[in-house]
Design a protein around this motif. Structure first.
Motif, PDB file in Angstrom:
ATOM      1  N   LYS A 139      17.464 -16.245 -54.169  1.00 21.63           N
ATOM      2  CA  LYS A 139      16.105 -16.547 -54.630  1.00 21.63           C
ATOM      3  C   LYS A 139      16.128 -17.262 -55.974  1.00 21.63           C
ATOM      4  O   LYS A 139      15.417 -18.261 -56.171  1.00 21.63           O
ATOM      5  CB  LYS A 139      15.293 -15.253 -54.750  1.00 21.63           C
ATOM      6  CG  LYS A 139      13.891 -15.483 -55.310  1.00 21.63           C
ATOM      7  CD  LYS A 139      13.046 -14.239 -55.313  1.00 21.63           C
ATOM      8  CE  LYS A 139      11.637 -14.542 -55.834  1.00 21.63           C
ATOM      9  NZ  LYS A 139      10.748 -13.380 -55.750  1.00 21.63           N
ATOM     10  N   VAL A 140      16.938 -16.772 -56.910  1.00 20.59           N
ATOM     11  CA  VAL A 140      16.959 -17.333 -58.260  1.00 20.59           C
ATOM     12  C   VAL A 140      17.558 -18.737 -58.267  1.00 20.59           C
ATOM     13  O   VAL A 140      17.028 -19.655 -58.910  1.00 20.59           O
ATOM     14  CB  VAL A 140      17.741 -16.396 -59.203  1.00 20.59           C
ATOM     15  CG1 VAL A 140      17.983 -17.065 -60.548  1.00 20.59           C
ATOM     16  CG2 VAL A 140      16.974 -15.082 -59.398  1.00 20.59           C
ATOM     17  N   ARG A 141      18.670 -18.917 -57.543  1.00 20.65           N
ATOM     18  CA  ARG A 141      19.383 -20.198 -57.596  1.00 20.65           C
ATOM     19  C   ARG A 141      18.859 -21.224 -56.602  1.00 20.65           C
ATOM     20  O   ARG A 141      18.788 -22.420 -56.923  1.00 20.65           O
ATOM     21  CB  ARG A 141      20.875 -19.969 -57.335  1.00 20.65           C
ATOM     22  CG  ARG A 141      21.549 -19.029 -58.322  1.00 20.65           C
ATOM     23  CD  ARG A 141      21.476 -19.556 -59.745  1.00 20.65           C
ATOM     24  NE  ARG A 141      22.174 -18.674 -60.684  1.00 20.65           N
ATOM     25  CZ  ARG A 141      22.121 -18.814 -62.001  1.00 20.65           C
ATOM     26  NH1 ARG A 141      21.406 -19.792 -62.519  1.00 20.65           N
ATOM     27  NH2 ARG A 141      22.760 -17.974 -62.795  1.00 20.65           N
ATOM     28  N   LYS A 143      15.942 -20.669 -54.457  1.00 19.58           N
ATOM     29  CA  LYS A 143      14.537 -20.462 -54.092  1.00 19.58           C
ATOM     30  C   LYS A 143      14.366 -20.024 -52.637  1.00 19.58           C
ATOM     31  O   LYS A 143      13.359 -20.342 -51.996  1.00 19.58           O
ATOM     32  CB  LYS A 143      13.710 -21.732 -54.346  1.00 19.58           C
ATOM     33  CG  LYS A 143      13.858 -22.315 -55.749  1.00 19.58           C
ATOM     34  CD  LYS A 143      13.449 -21.322 -56.806  1.00 19.58           C
ATOM     35  CE  LYS A 143      13.610 -21.915 -58.216  1.00 19.58           C
ATOM     36  NZ  LYS A 143      13.346 -20.911 -59.274  1.00 19.58           N
ATOM     37  N   ASP A 145      13.501 -17.483 -49.700  1.00 16.57           N
ATOM     38  CA  ASP A 145      12.519 -16.404 -49.620  1.00 16.57           C
ATOM     39  C   ASP A 145      13.224 -15.046 -49.590  1.00 16.57           C
ATOM     40  O   ASP A 145      14.028 -14.767 -48.693  1.00 16.57           O
ATOM     41  CB  ASP A 145      11.661 -16.571 -48.368  1.00 16.57           C
ATOM     42  CG  ASP A 145      10.488 -15.624 -48.344  1.00 16.57           C
ATOM     43  OD1 ASP A 145      10.716 -14.409 -48.162  1.00 16.57           O
ATOM     44  OD2 ASP A 145       9.337 -16.065 -48.512  1.00 16.57           O
ATOM     45  N   ASP A 146      12.921 -14.191 -50.566  1.00 12.51           N
ATOM     46  CA  ASP A 146      13.595 -12.902 -50.666  1.00 12.51           C
ATOM     47  C   ASP A 146      13.145 -11.907 -49.612  1.00 12.51           C
ATOM     48  O   ASP A 146      13.907 -11.003 -49.252  1.00 12.51           O
ATOM     49  CB  ASP A 146      13.422 -12.307 -52.070  1.00 12.51           C
ATOM     50  CG  ASP A 146      11.992 -12.397 -52.569  1.00 12.51           C
ATOM     51  OD1 ASP A 146      11.210 -13.147 -51.976  1.00 12.51           O
ATOM     52  OD2 ASP A 146      11.672 -11.739 -53.573  1.00 12.51           O
ATOM     53  N   GLN A 231       5.748 -17.526 -65.289  1.00 13.72           N
ATOM     54  CA  GLN A 231       5.623 -18.747 -66.094  1.00 13.72           C
ATOM     55  C   GLN A 231       5.408 -18.409 -67.567  1.00 13.72           C
ATOM     56  O   GLN A 231       6.055 -18.984 -68.456  1.00 13.72           O
ATOM     57  CB  GLN A 231       4.467 -19.613 -65.580  1.00 13.72           C
ATOM     58  CG  GLN A 231       4.692 -20.241 -64.221  1.00 13.72           C
ATOM     59  CD  GLN A 231       4.534 -19.264 -63.064  1.00 13.72           C
ATOM     60  OE1 GLN A 231       3.852 -18.241 -63.201  1.00 13.72           O
ATOM     61  NE2 GLN A 231       5.164 -19.553 -61.950  1.00 13.72           N
ATOM     62  N   GLY A 241      15.166 -15.574 -64.327  1.00 15.02           N
ATOM     63  CA  GLY A 241      16.196 -15.328 -63.336  1.00 15.02           C
ATOM     64  C   GLY A 241      17.069 -14.142 -63.688  1.00 15.02           C
ATOM     65  O   GLY A 241      17.391 -13.298 -62.836  1.00 15.02           O
TER      66      GLY A 241
END
Length: 360
Positions: A139-141, A143, A145-146, A231, A241
């Motif tokens: 998810k962090v690297r 994107k 879907d977790d 954000q 992240g």
């Protein structure tokens, strides 16, 4: 002209935060009472067996506490992850990973006896954390879907377990798909009666530790800030992240400890149904607790009561035991719907005046 609109609350009243999960459970029971009536059973009688049968003897009470222990672990795991907006649907697989690690360590003959239980707990935490970090990194690297990755990871871990149980871990004597039994020194001490083991006390201590982590440390503050607004958190200098990976690791470690509790405190080996759906139940428990660690204990106890009481209700009234699963699902839906009232208030505006509905 009358206008109706939703207005976001700046602050949720404390009484509403307390009343919401209670109201969600009551509404779920009311809805499910229709199913009880359709099964031809008296509603009050069926519910009395569902809730009171678990308090008839001291053994029943102890058994309910033992059943609540893995639910506390998985509820905490989901609560921490969800606070960081990491949608961990994979506590089931992380629990299995922890159980496998605990069983493997508990069988090692070369380890000194006094190291077995601490090593099992640490190994289970590491296994659960590593299994949770894989979808978190995706998810962090990338994107990815977790929700999808954590859900699919459950099946991967389950089939990996089955491959072991049908292969290297298969019992050569009985030919059953069970892992070898852990050493006697690796089995959790019994605190009371025949079943109340050390893992129950440790799970309650974990609630206090997680509450302290979330409310009194910078790590917990960072998790809540990132979950509230990623954000804004990034603009304020938080590593979004990094915080999400930290939350995922903590979440997986907690779920892994649930697996260690099942192996060290109850089964003393790994079997195909070692989880019994505790990971998925943790999602509902965390939701009912409004993602608050202290709320996980009553939510887990409620689930343990209906899970244990469903058998007695079925025997006495003929209502299927699956009603417990239905109550869990409906409680999740009513809680999610009810959370709208904690986040928003309904405003009815007329020309020259404003009337507020759903005060709080």
């Amino acid at each position: 002209m009358i206008r109706v609109r939703l207005e976001r609350r700046t602050e949720t009243p404390v009484w509403m935060q307390i009343a919401l999960p209670i109201g969600a459970v009551v509404l779920a029971l009311l809805i499910c009472s229709l199913l009880v009536a359709m099964a031809g059973a008296p509603v009050l009688e069926a519910y009395s067996f569902l809730f009171l049968s678990t308090f008839q003897t001291l053994y029943d009470v102890q058994d309910t506490l033992v059943k609540a222990s893995p639910l506390i672990w998985t509820g905490l795991a989901v609560a921490v992850a969800f606070r960081a907006k990491f949608w961990n649907i994979g506590a089931e697989g992380q629990l299995i990973a922890g159980a496998m690690a605990a069983a493997f360590i508990g069988q090692r003959e070369f380890l000194p006896e006094w190291t077995l239980i601490p090593a099992m707990l640490l190994g289970a935490m590491a296994a659960g954390a590593l299994w949770a970090l894989i979808p978190a990194l995706l998810k962090v690297r990338l994107k990815v879907d977790d929700v999808v990755t954590t859900l699919l990871a459950n099946s991967i871990m389950l089939y990996g377990l089955m491959a072991l149980l049908e292969g290297p871990w298969k019992d050569p004597v009985s030919n059953y798909p069970n892992s070898p039994v852990i050493r006697e020194a690796a089995q959790f001490p019994i605190l009371a009666g025949d079943t109340l083991h050390m893992g129950v006390a440790v799970s309650i201590i974990a609630v206090i530790i997680v509450w302290w982590l979330m409310e009194r440390t910078t790590t917990g503050f960072a998790i809540k800030v990132v979950g509230a607004n990623p954000q804004a958190a990034a603009y304020a200098g938080f590593s979004v992240g990094g915080v999400m990976l930290t939350a995922a690791a903590i979440s997986g470690a907690l779920a892994g400890l649930a697996g260690a509790g099942e192996v060290g405190g109850i089964r003393y080996q790994v079997v195909s149904d070692v989880s019994s759906g505790y990971g998925y139940a943790g999602i509902v428990i965390a939701t009912l607790a409004d993602l608050k660690p202290l709320g996980v204990i009553p939510a887990a106890l409620f689930f343990a009561i209906i899970m244990n009481g469903a058998d007695a209700m079925s025997r006495e009234t003929g209502v299927p035991v699956y009603l417990a699963d239905v109550i869990q699902g409906v409680a999740l839906l009513t809680m999610v719907a009810g959370r709208l009232f904690t986040l928003y208030r309904l405003r009815i505006t007329r020309p020259g005046s404003t009337v507020e509905v759903a005060h709080g």
